[in-house]
Design a protein around this motif. Structure first.
Motif, short mmCIF file in Angstrom:
data_model
loop_
_atom_site.label_atom_id
_atom_site.label_comp_id
_atom_site.label_asym_id
_atom_site.label_seq_id
_atom_site.Cartn_x
_atom_site.Cartn_y
_atom_site.Cartn_z
N GLU A 32 10.10 12.95 7.93
CA GLU A 32 11.08 13.54 7.00
C GLU A 32 10.40 14.49 6.02
O GLU A 32 10.97 15.53 5.66
CB GLU A 32 11.80 12.43 6.25
CG GLU A 32 12.98 12.90 5.42
CD GLU A 32 14.14 13.38 6.28
OE1 GLU A 32 14.94 14.20 5.76
OE2 GLU A 32 14.26 12.96 7.45
N LEU A 33 9.19 14.14 5.58
CA LEU A 33 8.45 15.03 4.68
C LEU A 33 8.11 16.34 5.37
O LEU A 33 8.22 17.42 4.78
CB LEU A 33 7.18 14.33 4.20
CG LEU A 33 6.32 15.10 3.17
CD1 LEU A 33 7.11 15.35 1.89
CD2 LEU A 33 5.03 14.33 2.87
N ALA A 34 7.71 16.25 6.63
CA ALA A 34 7.42 17.47 7.39
C ALA A 34 8.69 18.32 7.53
O ALA A 34 8.65 19.55 7.40
CB ALA A 34 6.88 17.11 8.77
N ARG A 35 9.79 17.64 7.76
CA ARG A 35 11.06 18.36 7.86
C ARG A 35 11.39 19.05 6.53
O ARG A 35 11.87 20.19 6.52
CB ARG A 35 12.16 17.35 8.23
CG ARG A 35 13.54 17.94 8.42
CD ARG A 35 14.50 16.81 8.74
NE ARG A 35 15.82 17.30 9.08
CZ ARG A 35 16.84 16.53 9.38
NH1 ARG A 35 16.69 15.22 9.38
NH2 ARG A 35 18.02 17.04 9.68
N HIS A 36 11.11 18.38 5.44
CA HIS A 36 11.34 18.95 4.10
C HIS A 36 10.54 20.24 3.92
O HIS A 36 11.08 21.26 3.47
CB HIS A 36 10.95 17.91 3.04
CG HIS A 36 10.85 18.45 1.65
ND1 HIS A 36 11.94 18.66 0.84
CD2 HIS A 36 9.75 18.84 0.93
CE1 HIS A 36 11.54 19.14 -0.32
NE2 HIS A 36 10.22 19.27 -0.30
N THR A 66 1.12 17.74 6.85
CA THR A 66 1.90 16.52 7.07
C THR A 66 1.94 16.17 8.55
O THR A 66 1.81 15.00 8.93
CB THR A 66 3.33 16.69 6.53
OG1 THR A 66 3.27 17.12 5.17
CG2 THR A 66 4.09 15.39 6.61
N MET A 67 2.09 17.16 9.42
CA MET A 67 2.09 16.90 10.86
C MET A 67 0.74 16.36 11.31
O MET A 67 0.65 15.48 12.18
CB MET A 67 2.44 18.18 11.63
CG MET A 67 3.87 18.67 11.41
SD MET A 67 5.14 17.46 11.86
CE MET A 67 4.93 17.42 13.64
N ALA A 68 -0.35 16.85 10.70
CA ALA A 68 -1.68 16.34 11.02
C ALA A 68 -1.80 14.87 10.62
O ALA A 68 -2.43 14.06 11.32
CB ALA A 68 -2.75 17.17 10.32
N ALA A 69 -1.19 14.50 9.49
CA ALA A 69 -1.20 13.10 9.05
C ALA A 69 -0.42 12.22 10.03
O ALA A 69 -0.84 11.09 10.33
CB ALA A 69 -0.59 12.98 7.65
N ASN A 82 -3.85 5.60 15.36
CA ASN A 82 -4.20 4.31 14.76
C ASN A 82 -5.02 4.46 13.48
O ASN A 82 -5.80 3.56 13.15
CB ASN A 82 -4.94 3.41 15.76
CG ASN A 82 -4.63 1.94 15.55
OD1 ASN A 82 -3.56 1.59 15.06
ND2 ASN A 82 -5.57 1.09 15.89
N GLY A 83 -4.84 5.55 12.75
CA GLY A 83 -5.51 5.69 11.48
C GLY A 83 -4.96 4.70 10.47
O GLY A 83 -3.80 4.30 10.54
N SER A 103 -5.45 10.79 1.92
CA SER A 103 -6.04 12.06 2.32
C SER A 103 -4.97 13.16 2.34
O SER A 103 -5.21 14.28 1.88
CB SER A 103 -6.69 11.92 3.69
OG SER A 103 -7.16 13.15 4.17
N MET A 104 -3.79 12.84 2.87
CA MET A 104 -2.74 13.83 2.96
C MET A 104 -2.31 14.31 1.58
O MET A 104 -2.17 15.52 1.34
CB MET A 104 -1.55 13.24 3.71
CG MET A 104 -0.36 14.20 3.83
SD MET A 104 1.17 13.39 4.36
CE MET A 104 1.61 12.48 2.86
N ILE A 105 -2.09 13.37 0.65
CA ILE A 105 -1.64 13.75 -0.70
C ILE A 105 -2.66 14.63 -1.39
O ILE A 105 -2.33 15.64 -2.04
CB ILE A 105 -1.34 12.50 -1.56
CG1 ILE A 105 -0.13 11.73 -0.98
CG2 ILE A 105 -1.08 12.89 -3.00
CD1 ILE A 105 1.18 12.48 -1.04
N LEU A 106 -3.94 14.30 -1.24
CA LEU A 106 -4.98 15.13 -1.85
C LEU A 106 -4.95 16.55 -1.30
O LEU A 106 -5.09 17.53 -2.04
CB LEU A 106 -6.34 14.49 -1.61
CG LEU A 106 -6.67 13.21 -2.42
CD1 LEU A 106 -7.98 12.60 -1.95
CD2 LEU A 106 -6.71 13.53 -3.91
N LYS A 107 -4.76 16.68 0.03
CA LYS A 107 -4.71 18.01 0.64
C LYS A 107 -3.46 18.76 0.20
O LYS A 107 -3.49 19.97 -0.03
CB LYS A 107 -4.76 17.88 2.15
CG LYS A 107 -6.11 17.38 2.68
CD LYS A 107 -6.04 17.17 4.19
CE LYS A 107 -7.38 16.64 4.71
NZ LYS A 107 -7.34 16.33 6.17
#
Length: 349
Positions: free
Chosen positions: A292-296, A322-325, A332-333, A341-345
């Motif tokens: 949903e975040l990626a869609r946003h 976001t798609m990379a996350a 399995n991350g 990591s995503m939020i920092l980026k």
């Protein structure tokens, strides 16, 4: 014991289940190679004793598993035929109805699917498919012939969640099953399985669905308005596409987006760390929230592009981040680390 098969959101893509339909294998979309392989095996009478169906969630692995089980159990299928009739008693009972597989010779294993007491445990299975489930549902039954059908079929959902002890307990049975006994392991992460499990199974790859197949599925569910955006985010997964249209789950997804956007805009990283800590509680909900975040961000980028706003580039980068996350989580991350990591980026984008 009933073999309850219910599950939520991405965990299960049971498209078409619960309705009286022709043979289940005929319902598969965009999986011609896999279906042809299974039909040849059924027609020749050389169905492998253990398959590993691999591919992303929502591409038909589970439907194919029950379709193969249906073909094996069909009371009207003659030797040399590859398809179940779809309407005999055996065929109808293989089809899931209200999340239940009613055929006594088709047994489903999945983490948390059974109450602890049903499988000889005191506590729920929260981390993996336990050895107790394997002992109760497989080992206690494997030595006996089918109860009433033509074959005995064990379907293991999310086989990568087998505990080491459970996987080891399966090994001998996988290697030397009794006649008319078949195993179908479903996984999105084949390399996470023990090598000894992989070596005892015949691997069958299920490709991501085509955009046309996803569009057809969305149309069948009455979705047309935002189909293009959903298709882009679904990445070939029918389960993900359908989850994006589910109004009951949208509130949870939107709450995640609201928390994530506040964390990105916050003066410090505290909100991001809190979101990461919270995200590890429910991996499935996290994946849906990330989609949903990626869609946003995709919609934001589109709107900014129309206005010729230079910040559209930043929105596009955030979409890609976001798609990379999502991809990392699918490999399995660790959920908390993925979100941190995503939020920092995203904050630095």
């Amino acid at each position: 014991m009933d073999h309850a098969c219910g599950s939520r959101s991405i965990r299960s893509a049971s498209i078409g289940y619960g309705r009286r339909v022709p043979a289940l294998l005929a319902k598969l979309r965009s999986q011609d190679a896999a279906v042809a392989t299974l039909r040849r095996a059924v027609a020749s009478g050389r169905v492998h004793h253990a398959y590993l169906f691999e591919g992303v969630d929502g591409v038909g692995k589970e439907l194919a598993a029950f379709g193969l089980a249906q073909a094996l159990e069909c009371e009207r299928r003659n030797d040399g035929e590859s398809e179940a009739c779809g309407v005999c008693s055996a065929c109808e009972r293989v089809v899931l109805k209200n999340g239940i597989c009613r055929h006594p010779d088709v047994v489903v294993l999945e983490r948390g699917l059974y109450e602890p007491a049903q499988i000889g445990r005191r506590t729920p299975e929260t981390q993996d498919i336990s050895i107790d489930q394997v002992r109760t549902l497989v080992l206690a039954r494997a030595a006996f012939p089918p109860h009433e059908g033509r074959a005995k079929v064990f379907i293991i959902r999310r086989a990568e969640e087998l505990s080491i002890s459970a996987a080891n307990a399966l090994l001998k049975t996988l290697e030397e099953p009794n006649a008319r006994t078949h195993f179908i392991l479903l996984t999105t992460q084949p390399d996470s399985l023990l090598p000894t499990i992989r070596s005892r199974t015949l691997r069958l790859r299920f490709a991501s669905l085509s955009d046309a197949a996803i569009a057809e599925i969305l149309a069948a569910h009455g979705e047309a308005g935002d189909a293009a955006a959903i298709i882009a985010l679904a990445e070939g997964s029918a389960a993900r596409a359908i989850s994006l249209t589910n109004p009951e789950e949208r509130a949870e997804r939107e709450a995640f987006v609201e928390k994530a956007t506040r964390a990105i805009a916050a003066p410090d990283a505290l909100l991001g760390l809190e979101l990461a800590e919270e995200s590890k509680k429910d991996k499935e909900l996290l994946e849906l929230g990330l989609v949903e975040l990626a869609r946003h961000f995709a919609q934001e980028a589109k709107g900014l592009t129309v206005k010729s706003d230079a910040s559209a580039t930043r929105a596009a980068i955030r979409f890609q981040t976001t798609m990379a996350a999502i991809d990392e989580l699918g490999r399995n991350g660790a959920a908390q680390l993925v979100v941190e990591s995503m939020i920092l980026k995203l904050r630095s984008a």
